[in-house]
Motif scaffolding. Structure first.
Motif, mmCIF file in Angstrom:
data_model
loop_
_atom_site.group_PDB
_atom_site.id
_atom_site.type_symbol
_atom_site.label_atom_id
_atom_site.label_comp_id
_atom_site.label_asym_id
_atom_site.label_seq_id
_atom_site.Cartn_x
_atom_site.Cartn_y
_atom_site.Cartn_z
ATOM 1 N N LEU A 112 0.804 -1.219 0.000
ATOM 2 C CA LEU A 112 0.000 0.000 0.000
ATOM 3 C C LEU A 112 0.840 1.274 0.000
ATOM 4 C CD1 LEU A 112 -2.795 -0.944 2.586
ATOM 5 C CD2 LEU A 112 -2.767 -1.283 0.111
ATOM 6 N N GLY A 113 2.144 1.145 0.097
ATOM 7 C CA GLY A 113 2.965 2.345 0.181
ATOM 8 C C GLY A 113 2.940 2.954 1.564
ATOM 9 N N LEU A 114 2.854 2.099 2.596
ATOM 10 C CA LEU A 114 2.892 2.561 3.979
ATOM 11 C C LEU A 114 4.205 2.193 4.661
ATOM 12 C CD1 LEU A 114 -0.734 1.755 5.216
ATOM 13 C CD2 LEU A 114 0.298 4.024 4.942
ATOM 14 N N ASP A 115 5.196 1.804 3.863
ATOM 15 C CA ASP A 115 6.510 1.525 4.432
ATOM 16 C C ASP A 115 7.331 2.809 4.453
ATOM 17 O OD1 ASP A 115 6.878 1.919 1.773
ATOM 18 O OD2 ASP A 115 7.779 -0.020 1.337
ATOM 19 N N ARG A 116 8.603 2.697 4.816
ATOM 20 C CA ARG A 116 9.444 3.896 4.975
ATOM 21 C C ARG A 116 10.521 4.001 3.914
ATOM 22 N NH1 ARG A 116 11.224 3.520 11.179
ATOM 23 N NH2 ARG A 116 11.604 1.364 10.536
ATOM 24 N N ARG A 117 10.303 3.351 2.782
ATOM 25 C CA ARG A 117 11.338 3.356 1.753
ATOM 26 C C ARG A 117 11.515 4.719 1.083
ATOM 27 N NH1 ARG A 117 9.740 0.041 -2.613
ATOM 28 N NH2 ARG A 117 7.621 0.416 -1.899
ATOM 29 N N ARG A 118 10.451 5.520 1.022
ATOM 30 C CA ARG A 118 10.510 6.768 0.249
ATOM 31 C C ARG A 118 9.988 7.929 1.091
ATOM 32 N NH1 ARG A 118 7.600 5.511 -5.348
ATOM 33 N NH2 ARG A 118 8.682 7.438 -5.923
ATOM 34 N N ARG A 119 10.620 8.135 2.238
ATOM 35 C CA ARG A 119 10.116 9.126 3.191
ATOM 36 C C ARG A 119 10.167 10.546 2.636
ATOM 37 N NH1 ARG A 119 13.281 7.090 8.512
ATOM 38 N NH2 ARG A 119 14.758 6.518 6.893
ATOM 39 N N ARG A 120 11.227 10.906 1.947
ATOM 40 C CA ARG A 120 11.318 12.260 1.396
ATOM 41 C C ARG A 120 10.229 12.496 0.354
ATOM 42 N NH1 ARG A 120 17.418 13.596 -0.306
ATOM 43 N NH2 ARG A 120 16.351 15.546 -0.815
ATOM 44 N N PHE A 121 10.006 11.502 -0.486
ATOM 45 C CA PHE A 121 8.939 11.581 -1.479
ATOM 46 C C PHE A 121 7.582 11.734 -0.794
ATOM 47 C CE2 PHE A 121 5.572 9.427 -3.802
ATOM 48 C CZ PHE A 121 5.666 9.961 -5.076
ATOM 49 N N ASP A 122 7.336 10.913 0.232
ATOM 50 C CA ASP A 122 6.045 10.931 0.921
ATOM 51 C C ASP A 122 5.767 12.279 1.568
ATOM 52 O OD1 ASP A 122 5.708 8.290 0.192
ATOM 53 O OD2 ASP A 122 6.441 7.496 2.088
ATOM 54 N N TRP A 123 6.752 12.811 2.289
ATOM 55 C CA TRP A 123 6.541 14.095 2.967
ATOM 56 C C TRP A 123 6.425 15.243 1.973
ATOM 57 C CZ3 TRP A 123 5.030 14.967 7.745
ATOM 58 C CH2 TRP A 123 5.206 13.961 8.710
ATOM 59 N N LEU A 178 0.588 5.445 -0.138
ATOM 60 C CA LEU A 178 -0.523 5.932 0.681
ATOM 61 C C LEU A 178 -0.082 6.990 1.682
ATOM 62 C CD1 LEU A 178 -3.534 5.195 0.726
ATOM 63 C CD2 LEU A 178 -3.072 3.674 2.651
ATOM 64 N N TRP A 179 1.186 6.970 2.077
ATOM 65 C CA TRP A 179 1.644 7.924 3.082
ATOM 66 C C TRP A 179 1.389 9.380 2.693
ATOM 67 C CZ3 TRP A 179 1.719 7.474 7.827
ATOM 68 C CH2 TRP A 179 2.311 6.420 8.531
ATOM 69 N N PRO A 180 1.647 9.818 1.459
ATOM 70 C CA PRO A 180 1.385 11.224 1.129
ATOM 71 C C PRO A 180 -0.072 11.619 1.352
ATOM 72 C CG PRO A 180 2.759 10.233 -0.557
ATOM 73 C CD PRO A 180 2.298 9.113 0.329
#
Length: 286
Positions: A129-140, A258-260
């Motif tokens: 779902l994209g709720l991991d921490r692989r792309r934190r900069r992208f998500d924020w 999903l994080w964004p």
């Protein structure tokens, strides 16, 4: 700002594998969906919505019917969020609000559990779902970009809809001024964002794909349901959240992150709840 990159290969591989497992019955060739699996997945989606936001949509529809049949203009009515349950006993109101926030996480947890228990994705539900921490900069970065792109037009839509007489006046917070007011409002914002984005986007889009529905179908259904459970605010709330659902759904289909959406939703609600609590009575348009 450049367009967000496409989905990462591991997440797509996990979802493709799970989809094939769920729609192909024993003895059938690949690509031929098994009707029993499809019916089970549809039934599961209906039940998840029935105990969560779908139920809210039905109650919201009844509420707008009740509002429209009053002998009072819609923009002269008030919709209240985060209300004090017992104004004469603030500590009890705080407990009511805290319990309400805790239970917001239950349907989201159920949806995640069902994705894990029934689908068993190899890469894990969070990665799927994209709720991991692989792309934190992208998500924020995209969380704040979506917040800026939706927040200001959304506020203008609310004010315009109220002036046109098709929306109520929304009181976003009325818990009183106590030390715990802002923390509880922030918790409510977090609960709303996790509940709505996990269920309406992460879970619903994933299960619908596994059931064989076209992406545009679930995009429209998700957006309409999202708008419907805001109908109690009026037609401005419906339109604004319908458009937000289309933007969020399109973003998820493109990025599988999903994080964004959770971050953006949290920021929108936090600004609405805390901003209203601080500004109510000081500006004319609240």
């Amino acid at each position: 700002m450049t367009q967000p990159p496409g989905p990462s290969e591991p997440a797509m591989t996990a979802e493709t594998t799970m989809t094939a497992e769920l729609v192909e019955a024993p003895g059938q060739s690949s690509g031929r969906p098994a009707n029993p699996w499809r019916r089970l997945l549809v039934a599961e989606m209906v039940l998840v919505l029935a105990v969560s936001l779908g139920q809210s949509a039905i109650y919201s529809l009844l509420t707008i019917v009740e509002r429209l049949t009053r002998h009072v203009a819609l923009n002269q009515q008030t919709s209240s969020l985060n209300q004090a349950a017992t104004p004469d006993r603030p500590w009890l109101s705080a407990l009511h609000q805290l319990v309400n926030v805790v239970f917001m996480f239950a349907p989201a947890g159920l949806a995640l559990y069902l994705l894990h228990a029934v689908g068993r994705p190899a890469a894990g539900v969070r990665r799927l779902l994209g709720l991991d921490r692989r792309r934190r900069r992208f998500d924020w970065a995209w969380g704040f970009a979506l917040f800026a792109g939706i927040g200001i037009p959304g506020l203008a839509l609310y004010v315009g809809a109220r002036e046109l007489g098709i929306n109520t006046t929304v009181q976003a917070a009325n818990l009183g001024q106590y030390w715990w007011t802002v923390p509880l409002l922030l918790m409510a914002a977090l609960g709303n964002s996790v509940l709505e984005e996990v269920v309406m986007v992460g879970y619903l889009f994933t299960r619908s794909r596994q059931a064989g529905f076209a992406p545009w179908v679930v995009l429209v259904i998700s957006a309409v349901v999202r708008g419907s459970y805001h109908l109690y605010q009026g037609f401005g709330g419906f339109i604004g959240n319908l458009l937000m659902g289309l933007v969020f759904g399109s973003f998820f289909l493109r990025t599988r992150r999903l994080w964004p959406l959770v971050i953006c939703h949290f920021l929108l609600d936090a600004a609405s709840f805390v901003g209203y609590s601080l500004l109510a009575g000081h500006v004319s348009w609240l």
